[in-house]
Design an enzyme around this catalytic site. Structure first.
Site, mmCIF file in Angstrom:
data_model
loop_
_atom_site.group_PDB
_atom_site.id
_atom_site.type_symbol
_atom_site.label_atom_id
_atom_site.label_comp_id
_atom_site.label_asym_id
_atom_site.label_seq_id
_atom_site.Cartn_x
_atom_site.Cartn_y
_atom_site.Cartn_z
ATOM 1 N N HIS A 42 0.775 -1.291 0.045
ATOM 2 C CA HIS A 42 -0.062 -0.143 0.111
ATOM 3 C C HIS A 42 0.968 1.330 -0.001
ATOM 4 O O HIS A 42 0.588 2.100 -0.702
ATOM 5 C CB HIS A 42 -0.868 0.077 1.369
ATOM 6 C CG HIS A 42 -1.676 -1.253 1.072
ATOM 7 N ND1 HIS A 42 -2.463 -1.653 2.692
ATOM 8 C CD2 HIS A 42 -2.198 -2.157 0.325
ATOM 9 C CE1 HIS A 42 -3.282 -2.635 2.389
ATOM 10 N NE2 HIS A 42 -2.813 -3.165 1.112
ATOM 11 N N HIS A 51 -9.167 -1.965 -4.865
ATOM 12 C CA HIS A 51 -8.068 -2.158 -3.909
ATOM 13 C C HIS A 51 -6.979 -3.297 -4.651
ATOM 14 O O HIS A 51 -5.604 -3.022 -4.622
ATOM 15 C CB HIS A 51 -8.419 -2.966 -2.580
ATOM 16 C CG HIS A 51 -7.302 -3.065 -1.506
ATOM 17 N ND1 HIS A 51 -6.800 -1.928 -0.963
ATOM 18 C CD2 HIS A 51 -6.736 -4.224 -1.312
ATOM 19 C CE1 HIS A 51 -5.874 -2.528 -0.377
ATOM 20 N NE2 HIS A 51 -5.436 -3.795 -0.675
ATOM 21 N N ASP A 82 -3.194 -2.359 -5.133
ATOM 22 C CA ASP A 82 -1.856 -3.441 -4.940
ATOM 23 C C ASP A 82 -1.140 -3.554 -6.234
ATOM 24 O O ASP A 82 0.098 -3.469 -5.819
ATOM 25 C CB ASP A 82 -2.716 -4.921 -4.554
ATOM 26 C CG ASP A 82 -3.187 -4.893 -3.216
ATOM 27 O OD1 ASP A 82 -2.546 -4.060 -2.332
ATOM 28 O OD2 ASP A 82 -3.775 -6.022 -2.710
ATOM 29 N N HIS A 108 -0.023 -10.748 -5.378
ATOM 30 C CA HIS A 108 1.124 -10.367 -5.140
ATOM 31 C C HIS A 108 2.245 -10.969 -5.992
ATOM 32 O O HIS A 108 3.238 -10.644 -6.383
ATOM 33 C CB HIS A 108 1.677 -10.308 -3.565
ATOM 34 C CG HIS A 108 0.546 -9.284 -3.281
ATOM 35 N ND1 HIS A 108 0.607 -7.952 -3.336
ATOM 36 C CD2 HIS A 108 -0.241 -9.651 -2.058
ATOM 37 C CE1 HIS A 108 -0.436 -7.461 -2.490
ATOM 38 N NE2 HIS A 108 -1.022 -8.485 -1.818
#
Length: 274
Positions: free
Chosen positions: A77, A234, A238, A261
């Site tokens: 973030h 969101h 990311d 991720h």
């Protein structure tokens, strides 16, 4: 583009997501890239440079470590806000091993950068320019980069869940759009994950003040959602942060489908040599 840092130092203290401990963060102007410094460690081997070779354990967040074992967890973030603000050089002092979770979004970090101000440095930074299609997939997770005169991201999510199913958004990215449409979007998790996380000493600092908890019929958060499609926003937040691991501006159109991720960082490795 000129390299950029903050104009003056600024501090913030907040709870870390996983350990649930207060973390003091001090941001200082820099001129040697993004460097995290663990001031709670006594030796001088406590500096971790933002570099893709320093990433590890990308299961539930983006984490970095140095060769001496100093680690910093959950930086995505913060990196996302750095990318939006075009900050390329900064010293980040921390008295713990993770970033404050704040409200689960990047909103607080953007506000900190605005309070500190931005200063241009003398040196230039070369962007990553997508000149031909780049593609990476793992099962049903996909990321594509296409040539584009600007920086655009298209993101799609799909869950086999009664309440949260499919969402898709697309934005041409700039600071104004990021601040209004992406930065406030909070991290989220499912109610059935909570027991597992707590048993494994994860998300000990997680509350309804810093994460959305999804149930079969809606969300547990009393205030509801900030956007109807806050979940996919969101996820876009990311990937912006994960690609900041390269610390270079990107010129291209990124299309991501159910990425995370681990795939983001693998994709960044493909972009690194462009």
């Amino acid at each position: 583009m000129k390299r950029r840092t903050i104009a003056k130092e600024i501090e913030y203290t907040g709870v870390g997501l996983h350990k649930g401990e207060n973390i003091k963060m001090r941001l200082l102007p820099g001129d040697s890239g993004i460097v995290f410094k663990r001031v709670d460690l006594e030796n001088k081997k406590n500096e971790i440079s933002l570099d893709i070779i320093n990433t590890f354990d990308l299961t539930r967040g983006t984490n970095i470590q140095n060769e001496f074992g100093a680690k910093v967890y959950t930086i995505e973030h913060f990196l996302s806000a750095l990318a939006a603000a075009d900050i390329t050089d900064l010293i980040v002092e921390l008295d713990g091993n993770e970033l404050p979770i704040c409200d689960g979004s990047a909103k607080v970090f953007i506000e900190l950068f605005e309070q500190a101000g931005i200063k241009e440095l003398e040196k230039d930074i070369m962007p990553i320019v997508i000149k031909k299609p780049v593609y990476l997939s793992a099962g049903d997770k996909n990321i594509v980069a296409l040539p584009y005169d600007g920086y655009k991201i298209t993101y799609a999510i799909r869950f086999e869940h009664k309440f949260l199913k499919s969402q898709l958004i697309e934005f041409d990215l700039n600071m104004k759009t990021y601040k209004k449409e992406i930065a406030p979007a909070r991290t989220f998790g499912f109610d059935y994950e909570i027991e597992y996380l707590k048993k494994n000493n994860l998300a000990l600092g997680g509350t309804l003040d810093n994460a959305i908890v999804v149930t079969e019929t809606g969300v547990l958060n009393p205030g509801g959602l900030r956007f109807e499609d806050e979940f996919v926003r969101h996820k876009m937040l990311d990937i912006i942060g994960d690609l900041k691991i390269l610390n270079r501006p990107i010129q291209g159109h990124i299309i991501a489908i159910k990425a995370g991720h681990a795939l983001d960082i693998e994709f960044a490795k493909l972009l690194k040599n462009m």
